[in-house]
Scaffold this motif. Sequence first.
Motif, mmCIF file in Angstrom:
data_model
loop_
_atom_site.group_PDB
_atom_site.id
_atom_site.type_symbol
_atom_site.label_atom_id
_atom_site.label_comp_id
_atom_site.label_asym_id
_atom_site.label_seq_id
_atom_site.Cartn_x
_atom_site.Cartn_y
_atom_site.Cartn_z
ATOM 1 N N ASP A 295 71.395 15.657 -33.999
ATOM 2 C CA ASP A 295 71.836 14.262 -34.103
ATOM 3 C C ASP A 295 70.641 13.319 -34.104
ATOM 4 O OD1 ASP A 295 74.482 15.037 -34.107
ATOM 5 O OD2 ASP A 295 74.759 14.705 -31.956
ATOM 6 N N VAL A 296 69.716 13.564 -33.192
ATOM 7 C CA VAL A 296 68.526 12.711 -33.098
ATOM 8 C C VAL A 296 67.697 12.815 -34.374
ATOM 9 C CG1 VAL A 296 66.393 12.264 -31.834
ATOM 10 C CG2 VAL A 296 68.464 12.889 -30.581
ATOM 11 N N ALA A 297 67.537 14.046 -34.881
ATOM 12 C CA ALA A 297 66.776 14.250 -36.118
ATOM 13 C C ALA A 297 67.440 13.532 -37.284
ATOM 14 C CB ALA A 297 66.649 15.748 -36.410
ATOM 15 N N ASN A 298 68.778 13.591 -37.330
ATOM 16 C CA ASN A 298 69.503 12.909 -38.403
ATOM 17 C C ASN A 298 69.318 11.397 -38.316
ATOM 18 O OD1 ASN A 298 70.485 15.295 -39.463
ATOM 19 N ND2 ASN A 298 72.425 15.201 -38.347
ATOM 20 N N ALA A 299 69.337 10.872 -37.088
ATOM 21 C CA ALA A 299 69.139 9.431 -36.899
ATOM 22 C C ALA A 299 67.758 9.016 -37.380
ATOM 23 C CB ALA A 299 69.327 9.063 -35.430
ATOM 24 N N LEU A 300 66.755 9.819 -37.022
ATOM 25 C CA LEU A 300 65.384 9.507 -37.430
ATOM 26 C C LEU A 300 65.218 9.642 -38.944
ATOM 27 C CD1 LEU A 300 63.446 11.271 -34.543
ATOM 28 C CD2 LEU A 300 63.779 8.819 -34.860
ATOM 29 N N THR A 301 65.891 10.632 -39.533
ATOM 30 C CA THR A 301 65.834 10.809 -40.985
ATOM 31 C C THR A 301 66.409 9.598 -41.699
ATOM 32 O OG1 THR A 301 65.988 13.216 -40.840
ATOM 33 C CG2 THR A 301 66.630 12.211 -42.930
ATOM 34 N N GLU A 302 67.546 9.104 -41.191
ATOM 35 C CA GLU A 302 68.173 7.937 -41.818
ATOM 36 C C GLU A 302 67.278 6.713 -41.695
ATOM 37 O OE1 GLU A 302 72.297 5.364 -41.499
ATOM 38 O OE2 GLU A 302 72.311 7.541 -41.463
ATOM 39 N N GLN A 303 66.646 6.563 -40.507
ATOM 40 C CA GLN A 303 65.731 5.446 -40.329
ATOM 41 C C GLN A 303 64.555 5.558 -41.292
ATOM 42 O OE1 GLN A 303 66.159 5.435 -35.599
ATOM 43 N NE2 GLN A 303 64.555 4.092 -36.303
ATOM 44 N N ALA A 304 64.017 6.772 -41.432
ATOM 45 C CA ALA A 304 62.885 6.988 -42.344
ATOM 46 C C ALA A 304 63.272 6.658 -43.783
ATOM 47 C CB ALA A 304 62.387 8.432 -42.244
ATOM 48 N N ASP A 305 64.485 7.071 -44.200
ATOM 49 C CA ASP A 305 64.954 6.772 -45.555
ATOM 50 C C ASP A 305 65.095 5.264 -45.761
ATOM 51 O OD1 ASP A 305 65.047 9.449 -46.144
ATOM 52 O OD2 ASP A 305 67.204 9.661 -45.779
ATOM 53 N N SER A 306 65.625 4.581 -44.738
ATOM 54 C CA SER A 306 65.786 3.130 -44.835
ATOM 55 C C SER A 306 64.440 2.434 -44.930
ATOM 56 C CB SER A 306 66.564 2.603 -43.618
ATOM 57 O OG SER A 306 67.865 3.146 -43.577
ATOM 58 N N ILE A 307 63.465 2.934 -44.167
ATOM 59 C CA ILE A 307 62.124 2.342 -44.196
ATOM 60 C C ILE A 307 61.477 2.561 -45.561
ATOM 61 C CG2 ILE A 307 59.779 2.561 -43.264
ATOM 62 C CD1 ILE A 307 61.103 3.102 -40.524
ATOM 63 N N ARG A 308 61.629 3.770 -46.120
ATOM 64 C CA ARG A 308 61.065 4.042 -47.447
ATOM 65 C C ARG A 308 61.670 3.096 -48.492
ATOM 66 N NH1 ARG A 308 62.090 9.420 -45.873
ATOM 67 N NH2 ARG A 308 60.207 10.502 -45.199
ATOM 68 N N GLU A 309 62.992 2.887 -48.400
ATOM 69 C CA GLU A 309 63.658 1.983 -49.336
ATOM 70 C C GLU A 309 63.117 0.568 -49.188
ATOM 71 O OE1 GLU A 309 68.188 0.326 -50.249
ATOM 72 O OE2 GLU A 309 67.892 2.110 -49.019
ATOM 73 N N LYS A 310 62.913 0.155 -47.943
ATOM 74 C CA LYS A 310 62.380 -1.178 -47.698
ATOM 75 C C LYS A 310 60.957 -1.294 -48.222
ATOM 76 C CE LYS A 310 63.229 -5.225 -45.881
ATOM 77 N NZ LYS A 310 64.356 -6.052 -46.326
ATOM 78 N N ILE A 311 60.165 -0.228 -48.048
ATOM 79 C CA ILE A 311 58.785 -0.233 -48.550
ATOM 80 C C ILE A 311 58.785 -0.411 -50.064
ATOM 81 C CG2 ILE A 311 56.753 1.234 -48.940
ATOM 82 C CD1 ILE A 311 57.208 2.353 -46.117
ATOM 83 N N GLU A 312 59.695 0.298 -50.760
ATOM 84 C CA GLU A 312 59.786 0.166 -52.220
ATOM 85 C C GLU A 312 60.134 -1.267 -52.614
ATOM 86 O OE1 GLU A 312 62.583 3.033 -53.618
ATOM 87 O OE2 GLU A 312 61.336 4.762 -53.088
ATOM 88 N N GLN A 313 61.083 -1.876 -51.878
ATOM 89 C CA GLN A 313 61.474 -3.251 -52.179
ATOM 90 C C GLN A 313 60.311 -4.210 -51.943
ATOM 91 O OE1 GLN A 313 64.829 -3.850 -49.614
ATOM 92 N NE2 GLN A 313 66.232 -2.645 -50.878
ATOM 93 N N LEU A 314 59.606 -4.006 -50.825
ATOM 94 C CA LEU A 314 58.478 -4.885 -50.506
ATOM 95 C C LEU A 314 57.332 -4.691 -51.492
ATOM 96 C CD1 LEU A 314 58.438 -4.575 -46.602
ATOM 97 C CD2 LEU A 314 59.095 -6.572 -47.952
ATOM 98 N N THR A 315 57.122 -3.439 -51.926
ATOM 99 C CA THR A 315 56.069 -3.166 -52.909
ATOM 100 C C THR A 315 56.377 -3.871 -54.225
ATOM 101 O OG1 THR A 315 55.595 -1.010 -51.909
ATOM 102 C CG2 THR A 315 54.845 -1.356 -54.167
ATOM 103 N N ALA A 316 57.661 -3.820 -54.641
ATOM 104 C CA ALA A 316 58.060 -4.500 -55.869
ATOM 105 C C ALA A 316 57.901 -6.010 -55.720
ATOM 106 C CB ALA A 316 59.507 -4.152 -56.211
ATOM 107 N N SER A 317 58.272 -6.531 -54.553
ATOM 108 C CA SER A 317 58.127 -7.970 -54.305
ATOM 109 C C SER A 317 56.664 -8.380 -54.326
ATOM 110 C CB SER A 317 58.762 -8.343 -52.963
ATOM 111 O OG SER A 317 60.149 -8.111 -52.977
ATOM 112 N N LEU A 318 55.814 -7.556 -53.718
ATOM 113 C CA LEU A 318 54.382 -7.854 -53.697
ATOM 114 C C LEU A 318 53.812 -7.870 -55.107
ATOM 115 C CD1 LEU A 318 51.725 -8.291 -52.179
ATOM 116 C CD2 LEU A 318 51.525 -5.807 -51.964
ATOM 117 N N ALA A 319 54.213 -6.880 -55.917
ATOM 118 C CA ALA A 319 53.731 -6.838 -57.303
ATOM 119 C C ALA A 319 54.187 -8.073 -58.068
ATOM 120 C CB ALA A 319 54.244 -5.565 -57.984
#
Length: 266
Positions: free
Chosen positions: A86-110
């Motif tokens: 359960d804990v690993a799944n929670a961390l995985t979901e957080q990591a996926d959300s962070i990666r998605e946010k990084i992509e959005q921020l990278t696009a915004s920065l560009a």
Amino acid sequence: MAKHRAIPPGFMTVGEVAKKIGVTVRTLQYYDKEGLLSPSAESEGGRRLYTDKDLVTLHQITSLKSLGFSLDDIKQRLISLETPTDVANALTEQADSIREKIEQLTASLAAIEQLKEEVLQMQTVNFKKYADIIVNLQMKNDSYYLIKRFDDDTLDHIRNRFDKESGLNFVDRFNRLSDEIVQFQKENVPPESEKCQQVVKEYWGLIMEFTNGDMSMLPKLMEIGNIDTATNAWEERQKIVNEYLEPALQVYFSKLGVNPFEEVQG
């Protein structure tokens, strides 16, 4: 909720939890009220008590909140923390959300960096034009920099003529035809050939669609489309298109028995 006379080992008060995670006591009270995170126990004196497990759940909440999720979204995303999986799944979901946010921020920065370059090249302050460029950057329209070549009348025409969906559709068709014309040029397809003339007919149809039949816009479009020295890939492609189209359009207009460009200039 279990009650304790005193604060036993392994439990923390609301103030201690707030300090550890960096939130306010009021925030924790609000999360409790909204059903996001309730304390695991309560002392007989009425002090609300939290555990380390509650801390991990609170970390889930604050992490998702920092990524822009609403409290309702977070409620749906919270994962039970009963097992290591359960804990690993929670961390995985957080990591996926962070990666998605990084992509959005990278696009915004560009987009911001591109807009900065456009602002410097324009050499004038025109917030209306800046706004159009920003919208096109968000739409990932590679031809966005053309906007700086448009005057205010042409921009007003575009705003009135197209919304986001129809604008993207128009650009897609324009780019598709341009790619076909570039390919014809590479293959040395004669301008008078049937397949070339079919594409020219579609291309001219796009021009008429853009102007809504207003021939007075043609000289302005000719000026905008005139590229002496290409400074980027799009202009390089358009320069090839223009050079190939000129004789092909002459053939097309001769068959029609009329040349709109000559009539407007005359």
